[in-house]
Design an enzyme around this catalytic site. Structure first.
Site, PDB file in Angstrom:
ATOM      1  N   ASN A 281       0.884  -1.171   0.000  1.00  0.00           N
ATOM      2  CA  ASN A 281       0.000   0.000   0.000  1.00  0.00           C
ATOM      3  C   ASN A 281       0.919   1.217   0.000  1.00  0.00           C
ATOM      4  O   ASN A 281       1.651   1.442   0.970  1.00  0.00           O
ATOM      5  CB  ASN A 281      -0.823  -0.030   1.290  1.00  0.00           C
ATOM      6  CG  ASN A 281      -2.266   0.371   1.131  1.00  0.00           C
ATOM      7  OD1 ASN A 281      -2.992   0.382   2.107  1.00  0.00           O
ATOM      8  ND2 ASN A 281      -2.718   0.700  -0.058  1.00  0.00           N
TER       9      ASN A 281
ATOM     10  N   ASN B 177      -7.372  10.407  -0.521  1.00  0.00           N
ATOM     11  CA  ASN B 177      -7.378   9.278  -1.438  1.00  0.00           C
ATOM     12  C   ASN B 177      -6.700   9.657  -2.749  1.00  0.00           C
ATOM     13  O   ASN B 177      -6.476  10.833  -3.031  1.00  0.00           O
ATOM     14  CB  ASN B 177      -8.819   8.835  -1.730  1.00  0.00           C
ATOM     15  CG  ASN B 177      -9.360   7.901  -0.665  1.00  0.00           C
ATOM     16  OD1 ASN B 177      -8.628   7.123  -0.077  1.00  0.00           O
ATOM     17  ND2 ASN B 177     -10.652   7.998  -0.421  1.00  0.00           N
TER      18      ASN B 177
ATOM     19  N   CYS C  63      -7.000   5.616   7.121  1.00  0.00           N
ATOM     20  CA  CYS C  63      -6.219   4.650   6.352  1.00  0.00           C
ATOM     21  C   CYS C  63      -5.226   3.999   7.305  1.00  0.00           C
ATOM     22  O   CYS C  63      -4.334   4.672   7.825  1.00  0.00           O
ATOM     23  CB  CYS C  63      -5.489   5.352   5.209  1.00  0.00           C
ATOM     24  SG  CYS C  63      -4.388   4.276   4.279  1.00  0.00           S
ATOM     25  N   GLY C  64      -5.388   2.690   7.543  1.00  0.00           N
ATOM     26  CA  GLY C  64      -4.545   1.998   8.521  1.00  0.00           C
ATOM     27  C   GLY C  64      -3.094   1.881   8.104  1.00  0.00           C
ATOM     28  O   GLY C  64      -2.180   2.203   8.876  1.00  0.00           O
ATOM     29  N   ASN C  65      -2.835   1.428   6.878  1.00  0.00           N
ATOM     30  CA  ASN C  65      -1.452   1.328   6.425  1.00  0.00           C
ATOM     31  C   ASN C  65      -0.833   2.703   6.246  1.00  0.00           C
ATOM     32  O   ASN C  65       0.367   2.891   6.463  1.00  0.00           O
ATOM     33  CB  ASN C  65      -1.376   0.529   5.122  1.00  0.00           C
ATOM     34  CG  ASN C  65      -1.550  -0.964   5.357  1.00  0.00           C
ATOM     35  OD1 ASN C  65      -1.157  -1.477   6.385  1.00  0.00           O
ATOM     36  ND2 ASN C  65      -2.162  -1.641   4.396  1.00  0.00           N
TER      37      ASN C  65
ATOM     38  N   ASN D 242     -15.502  -0.112   1.123  1.00  0.00           N
ATOM     39  CA  ASN D 242     -14.359  -0.918   0.719  1.00  0.00           C
ATOM     40  C   ASN D 242     -14.782  -2.386   0.764  1.00  0.00           C
ATOM     41  O   ASN D 242     -15.407  -2.826   1.736  1.00  0.00           O
ATOM     42  CB  ASN D 242     -13.179  -0.675   1.654  1.00  0.00           C
ATOM     43  CG  ASN D 242     -12.772   0.780   1.672  1.00  0.00           C
ATOM     44  OD1 ASN D 242     -12.122   1.263   0.769  1.00  0.00           O
ATOM     45  ND2 ASN D 242     -13.180   1.505   2.722  1.00  0.00           N
TER      46      ASN D 242
ATOM     47  N   GLU E 278     -10.726  -0.887  -3.075  1.00  0.00           N
ATOM     48  CA  GLU E 278     -10.836   0.299  -2.240  1.00  0.00           C
ATOM     49  C   GLU E 278     -11.580   1.436  -2.930  1.00  0.00           C
ATOM     50  O   GLU E 278     -11.262   1.801  -4.061  1.00  0.00           O
ATOM     51  CB  GLU E 278      -9.450   0.804  -1.841  1.00  0.00           C
ATOM     52  CG  GLU E 278      -8.781  -0.006  -0.749  1.00  0.00           C
ATOM     53  CD  GLU E 278      -7.658   0.762  -0.077  1.00  0.00           C
ATOM     54  OE1 GLU E 278      -7.893   1.897   0.388  1.00  0.00           O
ATOM     55  OE2 GLU E 278      -6.528   0.235  -0.048  1.00  0.00           O
ATOM     56  N   ARG E 279     -12.546   1.996  -2.218  1.00  0.00           N
ATOM     57  CA  ARG E 279     -13.198   3.200  -2.703  1.00  0.00           C
ATOM     58  C   ARG E 279     -12.177   4.339  -2.665  1.00  0.00           C
ATOM     59  O   ARG E 279     -11.244   4.325  -1.860  1.00  0.00           O
ATOM     60  CB  ARG E 279     -14.416   3.558  -1.842  1.00  0.00           C
ATOM     61  CG  ARG E 279     -14.060   3.984  -0.427  1.00  0.00           C
ATOM     62  CD  ARG E 279     -15.238   4.535   0.319  1.00  0.00           C
ATOM     63  NE  ARG E 279     -14.793   5.096   1.603  1.00  0.00           N
ATOM     64  CZ  ARG E 279     -15.576   5.745   2.448  1.00  0.00           C
ATOM     65  NH1 ARG E 279     -16.856   5.930   2.166  1.00  0.00           N
ATOM     66  NH2 ARG E 279     -15.101   6.221   3.572  1.00  0.00           N
TER      67      ARG E 279
ATOM     68  N   CYS F 236      -4.815  -3.223   2.425  1.00  0.00           N
ATOM     69  CA  CYS F 236      -5.682  -2.205   3.022  1.00  0.00           C
ATOM     70  C   CYS F 236      -5.705  -2.456   4.518  1.00  0.00           C
ATOM     71  O   CYS F 236      -6.205  -3.485   4.967  1.00  0.00           O
ATOM     72  CB  CYS F 236      -7.092  -2.278   2.435  1.00  0.00           C
ATOM     73  SG  CYS F 236      -8.241  -1.118   3.212  1.00  0.00           S
TER      74      CYS F 236
END
Length: 263
Positions: free
Chosen positions: A15, A67, A76-78, A174, A191-192, A201
């Site tokens: 990612n 985005n 966003c986790g990553n 997502n 992913e949206r 993700c």
């Protein structure tokens, strides 16, 4: 007026993100067209998203995330893990941090080498179903569906269809497809905002781990290894049968290159 922006490219399990140190407020990032052009993989730097590290009173820093389409995003986790590695690289933090993201405060811990980040996610109190799928919010909204033969599945078209159906079209969702493995799960995500399949993700694999714990009627402290196209991640959390707490998303966060772009 041409402005030079120094950027850094990071990836967390494939990612990838463009990061900018904006503590001096040099960049006015309220510019969707600019961000989308920089995230473009053919005509720009390329990335699943773009982040700005900014000062925030009461926190080590603030994470401002967009985005790849240039629009402000949910968590966003990553990306969160990558910006923690970036903060360590800049000398803003050492091995622990408390920072602010769009979904609230986050605690994270990073290895002394600066390439492995454990990021605490928000607690999750609600898990819904949509026919045979699970729907939950781990900082971003996610749809989780168990499937067979995931390696050969058409994730782009199937995910796009679900993301744009009558239920989810307006706000987007997502879409995660999941297959059990010997020690955990294999996950692929549409992913949206990116409007495509990504190599990983973070909020998605977190959603998968929680949904699968509920699906398998597991409780207590749970560790869930997950394989994605870009590598391996781990999610650990506590579940009492109703609420998911102490959720940590763990994995690599690596600086790929840096440069200067004129805009």
């Amino acid at each position: 007026m041409i402005v030079k922006i120094r950027f850094y490219k990071y990836q967390g399990a494939g990612n990838d993100f463009i990061l900018v140190d904006n503590r001096e407020n040099i960049v006015d990032h309220n510019n969707p067209k600019l961000i989308a052009s920089l995230c473009d993989r053919r005509f720009g730097i390329g990335g699943d998203g773009m982040m700005f590290l900014q000062n925030k009173e009461g926190f080590d820093f603030e994470m401002v995330y967009y985005n790849a389409d240039g629009q402000p995003s949910s968590m966003c986790g990553n990306g969160g893990r990558c910006i923690v590695a970036f903060a360590k690289f800049l000398g803003v933090i050492d091995t622990e941090t408390e920072f602010l993201a769009v979904d609230g405060p986050h605690y994270a811990k990073i290895s002394s080498e600066g390439d492995w980040v454990s990021l605490q996610m928000i607690d999750v109190k609600e898990l819904k179903t949509d026919l045979d799928a699970y729907v939950l919010n781990t900082g971003s909204p996610h749809y989780v569906k168990l499937v067979d033969d995931l390696a050969h599945r058409d994730v782009f078209h199937e995910g796009k269809a679900i993301r744009n159906n009558a239920t989810y079209r307006e706000k987007g969702i997502n879409v995660n497809f999941v297959e059990p493995t010997d020690d955990g799960y294999f996950v692929r995500t549409f992913e949206r905002g990116v409007e495509d399949e990504t190599f990983a993700c973070g909020t998605g694999v977190t959603a998968v781990a929680l949904a699968m714990a509920s699906h398998n009627q597991q409780t207590g402290h749970i560790d869930t290894p997950i394989k994605v196209l870009g590598g391996n991640l781990n999610i650990r959390f506590d579940y009492d049968g109703k609420v998911f707490t102490d959720i940590f998303l763990e994995g690599p966060a690596v600086q790929v290159f840096d440069g200067v772009v004129e805009v």
